[in-house]
Scaffold this motif. Structure first.
Motif, PDB file in Angstrom:
ATOM      1  N   UNK A 134     -13.368 -30.659 -72.699  1.00 42.85           N
ATOM      2  CA  UNK A 134     -14.411 -31.053 -73.627  1.00 42.85           C
ATOM      3  C   UNK A 134     -14.050 -30.544 -75.012  1.00 42.85           C
ATOM      4  N   UNK A 135     -14.392 -31.273 -76.070  1.00 44.02           N
ATOM      5  CA  UNK A 135     -14.094 -30.783 -77.418  1.00 44.02           C
ATOM      6  C   UNK A 135     -14.951 -29.596 -77.818  1.00 44.02           C
ATOM      7  N   UNK A 136     -16.088 -29.418 -77.125  1.00 51.83           N
ATOM      8  CA  UNK A 136     -17.011 -28.339 -77.450  1.00 51.83           C
ATOM      9  C   UNK A 136     -17.704 -27.892 -76.169  1.00 51.83           C
ATOM     10  N   UNK A 145     -18.710 -30.691 -84.643  1.00 46.21           N
ATOM     11  CA  UNK A 145     -17.712 -30.049 -83.780  1.00 46.21           C
ATOM     12  C   UNK A 145     -16.904 -29.030 -84.570  1.00 46.21           C
ATOM     13  N   UNK A 146     -16.805 -27.811 -84.073  1.00 47.04           N
ATOM     14  CA  UNK A 146     -15.995 -26.781 -84.733  1.00 47.04           C
ATOM     15  C   UNK A 146     -14.528 -27.189 -84.745  1.00 47.04           C
ATOM     16  N   UNK A 147     -13.841 -26.917 -85.859  1.00 45.93           N
ATOM     17  CA  UNK A 147     -12.406 -27.222 -85.999  1.00 45.93           C
ATOM     18  C   UNK A 147     -12.124 -28.651 -85.545  1.00 45.93           C
ATOM     19  N   UNK A 151      -9.589 -30.188 -82.677  1.00 44.31           N
ATOM     20  CA  UNK A 151     -10.190 -30.610 -81.416  1.00 44.31           C
ATOM     21  C   UNK A 151      -9.862 -32.065 -81.084  1.00 44.31           C
ATOM     22  N   UNK A 152      -9.818 -32.917 -82.091  1.00 45.73           N
ATOM     23  CA  UNK A 152      -9.436 -34.311 -81.853  1.00 45.73           C
ATOM     24  C   UNK A 152      -8.040 -34.369 -81.249  1.00 45.73           C
ATOM     25  N   UNK A 153      -7.112 -33.635 -81.838  1.00 42.10           N
ATOM     26  CA  UNK A 153      -5.737 -33.622 -81.323  1.00 42.10           C
ATOM     27  C   UNK A 153      -5.677 -33.054 -79.910  1.00 42.10           C
ATOM     28  N   UNK A 197     -19.133 -38.047 -77.681  1.00 39.71           N
ATOM     29  CA  UNK A 197     -18.392 -39.243 -78.114  1.00 39.71           C
ATOM     30  C   UNK A 197     -16.885 -39.107 -77.923  1.00 39.71           C
ATOM     31  N   UNK A 198     -16.295 -37.984 -78.297  1.00 41.18           N
ATOM     32  CA  UNK A 198     -14.845 -37.806 -78.139  1.00 41.18           C
ATOM     33  C   UNK A 198     -14.455 -37.803 -76.670  1.00 41.18           C
ATOM     34  N   UNK A 199     -15.197 -37.058 -75.885  1.00 41.63           N
ATOM     35  CA  UNK A 199     -14.872 -36.924 -74.461  1.00 41.63           C
ATOM     36  C   UNK A 199     -14.982 -38.262 -73.736  1.00 41.63           C
TER      37      UNK A 199
END
Length: 309
Positions: A134-136, A145-147, A151-153, A197-199
């Protein structure tokens, strides 16, 4: 028979056919052992070795243990040497099968040459692409989202690139014979999921990549399947207590393997499939509610705080 009567007869026939197909779908989910039997020795017939990523904990660890119980040697890959070693000892003591430990941090780009070298001499029959993140630790809107850039990368590397690269390493081995690739996705990928959303976007990629790859390699005797569970008690779910719709990792892996011949995507259990059907009836606009997002975020944050006490 005039044209109007013929039209309504045709419509009625289509409705009956549609309902019949729906009933057939339900029966197939309810009785996978009848419709998609997995013969004794099916997994070992693919090859001697199973490769499992993210195998130091959670679903990956459960897959490694379960496949060893089915008679397979296992290569387990994750970033925690200590946890991998514990898993290797448990597999060796309970099943007597061989275990190969490979340490790799899938959020990095430079791990695949070492993995390929460690796998090149193995007769690999099964690959489980389970590693994910998970990104967070708690759900949040994208810009909160922190950093974020980092986190996307990390999410793309761990949830998407790792799956694709592992397939490119193992597929040439399987092409010479046959094999099974299980790509662990998420049931959340079938609905718009604000605050994740990212996950969920990464898991949509897992689904579509798996389905397309199955079309490309099915004729070569290779089964490629996206496994999309909902509730499983793992670190990613905050070790949610098992209930009607939340499985332990061992329970989920055992039941999901009964659906391994059911097609290019499965929720892995009848209960999760039913949950997916229910979610499909809910208007997507409900998930877009800001109030719902805020309440859900607060609920998860309170739960995480309670767990850390």
């Amino acid at each position: 028979m005039d044209s109007v009567e013929l039209f309504f007869t045709a419509v009625g026939a289509c409705v009956i056919l549609h309902c019949g197909l729906k009933v057939l779908t339900v029966l197939k989910v309810l009785f996978p052992k009848v419709w998609y039997p997995v013969p004794s020795g099916y997994f070992t017939s693919m090859g001697e070795w199973a490769v499992v990523t993210g195998a130091s904990d959670g679903i990956g660890r459960a897959y490694a243990i379960e496949l060893s119980k089915h008679g397979m040697n296992v290569a387990i890959i994750s970033r925690s040497q200590e946890k991998l070693n514990k898993t290797a000892v448990e597999i060796g003591e309970t099943t007597g099968k061989r275990v190969k430990v490979i340490v790799a941090d899938f959020t990095k780009d430079d791990v695949y040459e070492n993995i390929a070298q460690n796998l090149q001499d193995l007769n690999i029959g099964i690959l489980v692409n389970n590693v994910g993140m998970l990104p967070s630790p708690t759900p949040c809107r994208l810009l909160d989202t922190d950093s974020l850039e980092q986190r996307i990368n990390m999410v793309i590397n761990c949830n998407v690139k790792a799956m694709m690269k592992m397939c490119t390493i193992v597929l040439p081995i399987m092409e010479r014979r046959k094999g099974i690739i299980l790509n662990v996705s998420s049931g959340l990928a079938q609905i718009p999921c604000p605050t994740f959303s990212l996950y969920t976007a990464s898991k949509v990629c897992v689904n579509r990549f798996s389905q397309a790859l199955q079309a490309e390699y099915k004729q070569k005797g290779i089964t490629i399947q996206a496994v999309a569970p909902f509730g499983v008690s793992t670190l990613l779910s905050g070790y949610q207590s098992p209930n009607m719709f939340t499985f332990t990792t061992d329970q989920f892996v055992r039941t999901s393997l009964t659906y391994v011949r059911s097609g290019d995507k499965t929720n892995g259990s009848i209960r999760h499939t039913i949950l997916g059907w229910i979610l499909d009836t809910i208007p997507f606009q409900l998930f877009y509610s800001s109030k719902l997002q805020d309440r859900f975020t607060e609920f998860v944050k309170l739960r995480v705080q309670h767990m850390n006490l």
